[in-house]
Design a protein around this motif. Structure first.
Motif, PDB file in Angstrom:
ATOM      1  N   TYR A  71       0.865  -1.178   0.000  1.00 21.85           N
ATOM      2  CA  TYR A  71       0.000   0.000   0.000  1.00 21.85           C
ATOM      3  C   TYR A  71       0.903   1.230   0.000  1.00 21.85           C
ATOM      4  O   TYR A  71       1.264   1.768   1.044  1.00 21.85           O
ATOM      5  N   ALA A  72       1.289   1.660  -1.199  1.00 19.22           N
ATOM      6  CA  ALA A  72       2.247   2.757  -1.350  1.00 19.22           C
ATOM      7  C   ALA A  72       1.567   3.982  -1.933  1.00 19.22           C
ATOM      8  O   ALA A  72       2.106   4.662  -2.804  1.00 19.22           O
ATOM      9  N   THR A  73       0.369   4.291  -1.452  1.00 19.94           N
ATOM     10  CA  THR A  73      -0.387   5.434  -1.938  1.00 19.94           C
ATOM     11  C   THR A  73      -0.736   6.363  -0.784  1.00 19.94           C
ATOM     12  O   THR A  73      -0.840   5.924   0.366  1.00 19.94           O
ATOM     13  N   THR A  74      -0.921   7.641  -1.096  1.00 28.83           N
ATOM     14  CA  THR A  74      -1.305   8.624  -0.074  1.00 28.83           C
ATOM     15  C   THR A  74      -2.819   8.701   0.090  1.00 28.83           C
ATOM     16  O   THR A  74      -3.305   9.511   0.878  1.00 28.83           O
ATOM     17  N   THR A  75      -3.571   7.908  -0.628  1.00 20.51           N
ATOM     18  CA  THR A  75      -5.024   7.858  -0.454  1.00 20.51           C
ATOM     19  C   THR A  75      -5.331   7.035   0.790  1.00 20.51           C
ATOM     20  O   THR A  75      -5.053   5.832   0.822  1.00 20.51           O
ATOM     21  N   VAL A  76      -5.885   7.669   1.807  1.00 13.35           N
ATOM     22  CA  VAL A  76      -6.068   6.974   3.084  1.00 13.35           C
ATOM     23  C   VAL A  76      -7.536   6.953   3.515  1.00 13.35           C
ATOM     24  O   VAL A  76      -7.828   6.867   4.712  1.00 13.35           O
ATOM     25  N   THR A  77      -8.465   6.999   2.571  1.00 10.57           N
ATOM     26  CA  THR A  77      -9.866   6.846   2.936  1.00 10.57           C
ATOM     27  C   THR A  77     -10.163   5.371   3.194  1.00 10.57           C
ATOM     28  O   THR A  77      -9.547   4.480   2.600  1.00 10.57           O
ATOM     29  N   GLU A  78     -11.114   5.109   4.075  1.00 11.94           N
ATOM     30  CA  GLU A  78     -11.448   3.722   4.406  1.00 11.94           C
ATOM     31  C   GLU A  78     -11.991   2.975   3.194  1.00 11.94           C
ATOM     32  O   GLU A  78     -11.688   1.796   2.998  1.00 11.94           O
ATOM     33  N   LEU A  79     -12.777   3.665   2.360  1.00  8.07           N
ATOM     34  CA  LEU A  79     -13.353   3.009   1.193  1.00  8.07           C
ATOM     35  C   LEU A  79     -12.261   2.505   0.262  1.00  8.07           C
ATOM     36  O   LEU A  79     -12.274   1.348  -0.162  1.00  8.07           O
ATOM     37  N   PHE A  80     -11.279   3.361  -0.044  1.00  6.13           N
ATOM     38  CA  PHE A  80     -10.222   2.946  -0.960  1.00  6.13           C
ATOM     39  C   PHE A  80      -9.373   1.844  -0.329  1.00  6.13           C
ATOM     40  O   PHE A  80      -8.955   0.903  -1.018  1.00  6.13           O
ATOM     41  N   PHE A  81      -9.118   1.935   0.982  1.00  4.72           N
ATOM     42  CA  PHE A  81      -8.325   0.912   1.653  1.00  4.72           C
ATOM     43  C   PHE A  81      -8.996  -0.445   1.542  1.00  4.72           C
ATOM     44  O   PHE A  81      -8.366  -1.452   1.201  1.00  4.72           O
ATOM     45  N   ARG A  82     -10.289  -0.506   1.810  1.00  8.37           N
ATOM     46  CA  ARG A  82     -11.008  -1.779   1.722  1.00  8.37           C
ATOM     47  C   ARG A  82     -11.024  -2.310   0.293  1.00  8.37           C
ATOM     48  O   ARG A  82     -10.920  -3.516   0.059  1.00  8.37           O
ATOM     49  N   GLN A  83     -11.156  -1.405  -0.669  1.00  7.22           N
ATOM     50  CA  GLN A  83     -11.124  -1.846  -2.058  1.00  7.22           C
ATOM     51  C   GLN A  83      -9.759  -2.431  -2.408  1.00  7.22           C
ATOM     52  O   GLN A  83      -9.656  -3.440  -3.118  1.00  7.22           O
ATOM     53  N   ALA A  84      -8.691  -1.798  -1.912  1.00  9.37           N
ATOM     54  CA  ALA A  84      -7.341  -2.291  -2.190  1.00  9.37           C
ATOM     55  C   ALA A  84      -7.123  -3.664  -1.569  1.00  9.37           C
ATOM     56  O   ALA A  84      -6.608  -4.582  -2.217  1.00  9.37           O
ATOM     57  N   VAL A  85      -7.525  -3.819  -0.330  1.00  6.79           N
ATOM     58  CA  VAL A  85      -7.382  -5.111   0.342  1.00  6.79           C
ATOM     59  C   VAL A  85      -8.216  -6.171  -0.372  1.00  6.79           C
ATOM     60  O   VAL A  85      -7.830  -7.342  -0.461  1.00  6.79           O
ATOM     61  N   GLY A  86      -9.343  -5.743  -0.930  1.00  6.70           N
ATOM     62  CA  GLY A  86     -10.205  -6.676  -1.643  1.00  6.70           C
ATOM     63  C   GLY A  86      -9.545  -7.340  -2.834  1.00  6.70           C
ATOM     64  O   GLY A  86      -9.969  -8.410  -3.274  1.00  6.70           O
ATOM     65  N   ARG A  87      -8.480  -6.723  -3.369  1.00  5.79           N
ATOM     66  CA  ARG A  87      -7.773  -7.355  -4.493  1.00  5.79           C
ATOM     67  C   ARG A  87      -7.034  -8.613  -4.049  1.00  5.79           C
ATOM     68  O   ARG A  87      -6.662  -9.433  -4.891  1.00  5.79           O
ATOM     69  N   LEU A  88      -6.782  -8.777  -2.745  1.00  4.91           N
ATOM     70  CA  LEU A  88      -5.977  -9.894  -2.253  1.00  4.91           C
ATOM     71  C   LEU A  88      -6.810 -11.034  -1.687  1.00  4.91           C
ATOM     72  O   LEU A  88      -6.258 -12.087  -1.352  1.00  4.91           O
ATOM     73  N   VAL A  89      -8.104 -10.856  -1.532  1.00 10.13           N
ATOM     74  CA  VAL A  89      -8.886 -11.838  -0.788  1.00 10.13           C
ATOM     75  C   VAL A  89      -9.481 -12.931  -1.661  1.00 10.13           C
ATOM     76  O   VAL A  89     -10.023 -13.908  -1.142  1.00 10.13           O
ATOM     77  N   ARG A  90      -9.392 -12.803  -2.967  1.00 12.07           N
ATOM     78  CA  ARG A  90     -10.064 -13.774  -3.844  1.00 12.07           C
ATOM     79  C   ARG A  90      -9.313 -15.103  -3.860  1.00 12.07           C
ATOM     80  O   ARG A  90      -8.127 -15.142  -4.119  1.00 12.07           O
ATOM     81  N   TRP A  91     -10.045 -16.158  -3.607  1.00 10.37           N
ATOM     82  CA  TRP A  91      -9.486 -17.507  -3.498  1.00 10.37           C
ATOM     83  C   TRP A  91      -9.052 -18.012  -4.869  1.00 10.37           C
ATOM     84  O   TRP A  91      -9.650 -17.701  -5.882  1.00 10.37           O
ATOM     85  N   GLN A  92      -8.005 -18.853  -4.887  1.00  6.99           N
ATOM     86  CA  GLN A  92      -7.602 -19.505  -6.130  1.00  6.99           C
ATOM     87  C   GLN A  92      -7.085 -20.906  -5.851  1.00  6.99           C
ATOM     88  O   GLN A  92      -6.329 -21.111  -4.899  1.00  6.99           O
ATOM     89  N   GLY A  93      -7.465 -21.851  -6.705  1.00  7.58           N
ATOM     90  CA  GLY A  93      -6.874 -23.189  -6.672  1.00  7.58           C
ATOM     91  C   GLY A  93      -7.307 -24.006  -5.478  1.00  7.58           C
ATOM     92  O   GLY A  93      -8.378 -23.822  -4.913  1.00  7.58           O
ATOM     93  N   GLN A  94      -6.422 -24.927  -5.069  1.00  8.39           N
ATOM     94  CA  GLN A  94      -6.753 -25.922  -4.057  1.00  8.39           C
ATOM     95  C   GLN A  94      -6.018 -25.699  -2.744  1.00  8.39           C
ATOM     96  O   GLN A  94      -5.949 -26.593  -1.911  1.00  8.39           O
ATOM     97  N   LEU A  95      -5.437 -24.522  -2.537  1.00 14.56           N
ATOM     98  CA  LEU A  95      -4.772 -24.246  -1.266  1.00 14.56           C
ATOM     99  C   LEU A  95      -5.797 -23.772  -0.259  1.00 14.56           C
ATOM    100  O   LEU A  95      -6.455 -22.748  -0.454  1.00 14.56           O
ATOM    101  N   ARG A  96      -5.916 -24.507   0.852  1.00 17.40           N
ATOM    102  CA  ARG A  96      -6.986 -24.223   1.799  1.00 17.40           C
ATOM    103  C   ARG A  96      -6.757 -22.904   2.527  1.00 17.40           C
ATOM    104  O   ARG A  96      -7.621 -22.047   2.577  1.00 17.40           O
ATOM    105  N   ARG A  97      -5.584 -22.740   3.142  1.00 16.05           N
ATOM    106  CA  ARG A  97      -5.337 -21.533   3.933  1.00 16.05           C
ATOM    107  C   ARG A  97      -4.407 -20.614   3.149  1.00 16.05           C
ATOM    108  O   ARG A  97      -3.218 -20.563   3.413  1.00 16.05           O
ATOM    109  N   GLN A  98      -4.974 -19.927   2.250  1.00 18.58           N
ATOM    110  CA  GLN A  98      -4.194 -19.046   1.384  1.00 18.58           C
ATOM    111  C   GLN A  98      -4.051 -17.680   2.035  1.00 18.58           C
ATOM    112  O   GLN A  98      -4.775 -16.747   1.730  1.00 18.58           O
ATOM    113  N   LYS A  99      -3.134 -17.563   2.957  1.00 19.35           N
ATOM    114  CA  LYS A  99      -2.919 -16.282   3.603  1.00 19.35           C
ATOM    115  C   LYS A  99      -2.438 -15.251   2.586  1.00 19.35           C
ATOM    116  O   LYS A  99      -1.656 -15.558   1.697  1.00 19.35           O
ATOM    117  N   ALA A 100      -2.908 -14.021   2.742  1.00 21.89           N
ATOM    118  CA  ALA A 100      -2.453 -12.912   1.915  1.00 21.89           C
ATOM    119  C   ALA A 100      -1.870 -11.843   2.830  1.00 21.89           C
ATOM    120  O   ALA A 100      -2.188 -11.788   4.030  1.00 21.89           O
TER     121      ALA A 100
END
Length: 547
Positions: free
Chosen positions: A343-372
């Motif tokens: 997170y290397a941006t100066t945009t610090v609104t909660e909405l944008f932060f949640r949207q940014a984090v949302g890019r990492l939460v999507r599941w892929q493949g067969q790994l059960r505990r896919q920590k991001a």
């Protein structure tokens, strides 16, 4: 003809509630990665199967998302046209259109007729509250629609402009809702998705402190760490100093993130990282740091690049390790292999932060505990938002703690500061104070495990096939690639044949095109249906044979 789709429990519940809903408008708020697109397309498919005369209209915030929706719809046998413009007729061989809010606002009257008795999906509808023209546009264009399904990946509140087709509290059914707060008809949060055990990943937030020095616009020199309390302006200057590519803070964070990515790629070779930057110049500087220090040539995506959507789509399909962007990969973009973020941006609104984090939460493949992992500056505002998500994450992992595993360390709840107001200043230095990430990554949970069925809670339901498209002989359900893609291919094939006929006959391209169009009964190749393009190609082939 009937077909089956697998839906998660929340999608099935939301679908049942949507179909029983007594009014035209329905708002579903679901965490990124939960499957809002699947839910919406299933609802649209069922509605069009019952009402074959209806059209499906999808409105998105960006050009890239139009194409993402088009590809997703094709898997359902629904054909959307993302290249439609307001000076063109509605394509007769398509189930509907994918357009942006900006397109609607520019000429809402052009869509009003097409939207009469249509099924309308308003993706990330909170955008329509941020711009009055966007809100007014959809209000006029879709006033006569039969059903309006609004989606959002972030709980939102509109204190400035109310969003058309959204109910605001308090209501009789929810008297506790604050004034001007949107009332959702179905909510599926990040903690809900984690508790259900499928669809999203738990995200952890490594943070790095630092000592920053900078010169303010008035010439005064400042020095502060992230632990020091500053007013809004100084805090914004401190954050921008930390993110300066000339200091050592940003390169150190990129090194830690790249190290974590390499660990993840040992188990998931296609795992990738995203750096979200301040602006175009900053994005180029971050990309240069990755090349110079780590030998990584990242994919660079900026809004001024006309091929931005193609670059994002290509990155999603590739095994490239890094993508650097400003806002192009902040909301709705589906790249499930992203597991590390900076997170290397100066945009610090909660909405944008949640949207940014949302890019990492999507599941892929067969790994059960896919920590991001989202690497953050230790800024008090970002820590607050991260703490809220970390709390939901830990509550959802509590059953694992009861099974003998250790809970992750909570982030402290910190006081929230106001939004930033950046001004010109000169960064002097940014020195990281915590460079050993050992304690950051040891969250107490075991490494990712391989499982046979990560979507164990999915349900199978029967769906009617989509209706046939007017003017096309085949059922839409038999074509699982976007019809627009096949039409682009046929247009190119027709263009190639026109070149050949120009060479063989000595006629001009204008004359050749006019004769072919006359044979098929169209005014231009741009308005031709799939069947007409195929017929035009056959006519051209016969002409070539005679020549």
């Amino acid at each position: 003809m009937r077909r089956s789709l697998h839906l998660r429990r929340w999608q099935k519940d939301a679908l049942d509630r949507f179909e029983r809903h007594p009014v035209r408008d329905f708002l579903a708020v679901a965490t990124p990665g939960a499957g809002k697109t699947t839910f919406a397309l299933t609802a649209g498919l069922r509605d069009l199967a019952r009402h074959p005369h209806r059209r499906l209209l999808v409105v998105t915030p960006t050009q890239h998302l139009k194409h993402q929706w088009t590809e997703a719809a094709a898997a359902f046998g629904l054909q959307l046209e993302p290249a439609w413009s307001s000076n063109e007729p509605f394509p007769g061989d398509m189930h509907g259109l994918a357009v942006t809010y900006q397109q609607v606002a520019t000429n809402p009257g052009a869509l009003r007729g097409a939207a009469d008795d249509a099924f309308v999906v308003l993706d990330e509808v909170h955008h329509a509250g941020a711009d009055r023209a966007w809100g007014d546009g959809i209000a006029h264009a879709f006033e006569l629609a039969a059903r309006r399904l609004s989606l959002s990946g972030t709980p939102f509140r509109s204190d400035q402009h109310r969003i058309p087709f959204v109910t605001y509290g308090p209501t009789d059914g929810q008297p506790w809702v604050e004034p001007d707060q949107a009332v959702a008809d179905h909510v599926y949060g990040y903690d809900d998705a984690l508790r259900d055990g499928g669809g999203v990943r738990p995200v952890f937030f490594p943070q790095l402190g630092g000592q920053m020095e900078w010169t303010a616009p008035d010439g005064a020199e400042h020095s502060a760490t992230f632990d020091d309390h500053l007013d809004r302006t100084a805090a914004a200057q401190r954050l921008r100093t930390a993110l300066s590519p000339e200091g050592e803070w940003l390169p150190t964070v990129l090194e830690q993130a790249n190290t974590q990515l390499q660990r993840l790629r040992e188990q998931q070779p296609e795992a990738a990282a995203l750096a979200i930057t301040i602006d175009v110049d900053h994005a180029h500087a971050v990309a240069a740091l990755l090349r110079r220090r780590h030998g990584v040539r990242p994919v660079l995506v900026t809004s001024d690049d006309p091929e931005a959507s193609e670059l994002i789509a290509g990155f999603a399909r590739s095994r490239d390790p890094w993508i650097v962007a400003v806002r192009m990969v902040s909301e709705g973009v589906d790249i499930p292999r992203l597991r590390v973020g900076v997170y290397a941006t100066t945009t610090v609104t909660e909405l944008f932060f949640r949207q940014a984090v949302g890019r990492l939460v999507r599941w892929q493949g067969q790994l059960r505990r896919q920590k991001a992992f989202m690497f953050l500056p230790a800024d008090v505002r970002l820590q607050t938002y991260a703490a809220q998500l970390a709390e939901a994450r830990t509550h959802s992992l509590r059953r694992r703690e009861e099974d003998g595993e250790q809970p992750s360390v909570e982030l402290d709840q910190l006081p929230r500061d106001g939004d930033e107001q950046l001004s010109l200043f000169q960064a002097i230095s940014a020195t990281p104070l915590e460079t050993d990430p050992t304690g950051i990554f040891d969250d107490g949970h075991p490494e990712d495990l391989i499982v046979d069925d990560p979507g164990a809670l999915t349900l199978e339901i029967e769906l009617d096939a989509p209706p046939p498209i007017a003017g096309a002989r085949e059922l839409a359900g038999t074509l699982t690639v976007p019809r627009t893609q096949r039409k682009r291919e046929l247009r190119q094939e027709n263009t190639d044949r026109v070149r050949m006929l120009t060479h063989l006959t000595g006629l001009t391209p204008e004359v050749v095109n006019a004769r072919l169009n006359q044979e098929v009964g169209i005014a231009s190749i741009g308005e031709a249906s799939l069947a007409q393009l195929e017929r035009r190609r056959r006519v051209a082939d016969r002409w070539i044979d005679r020549a």
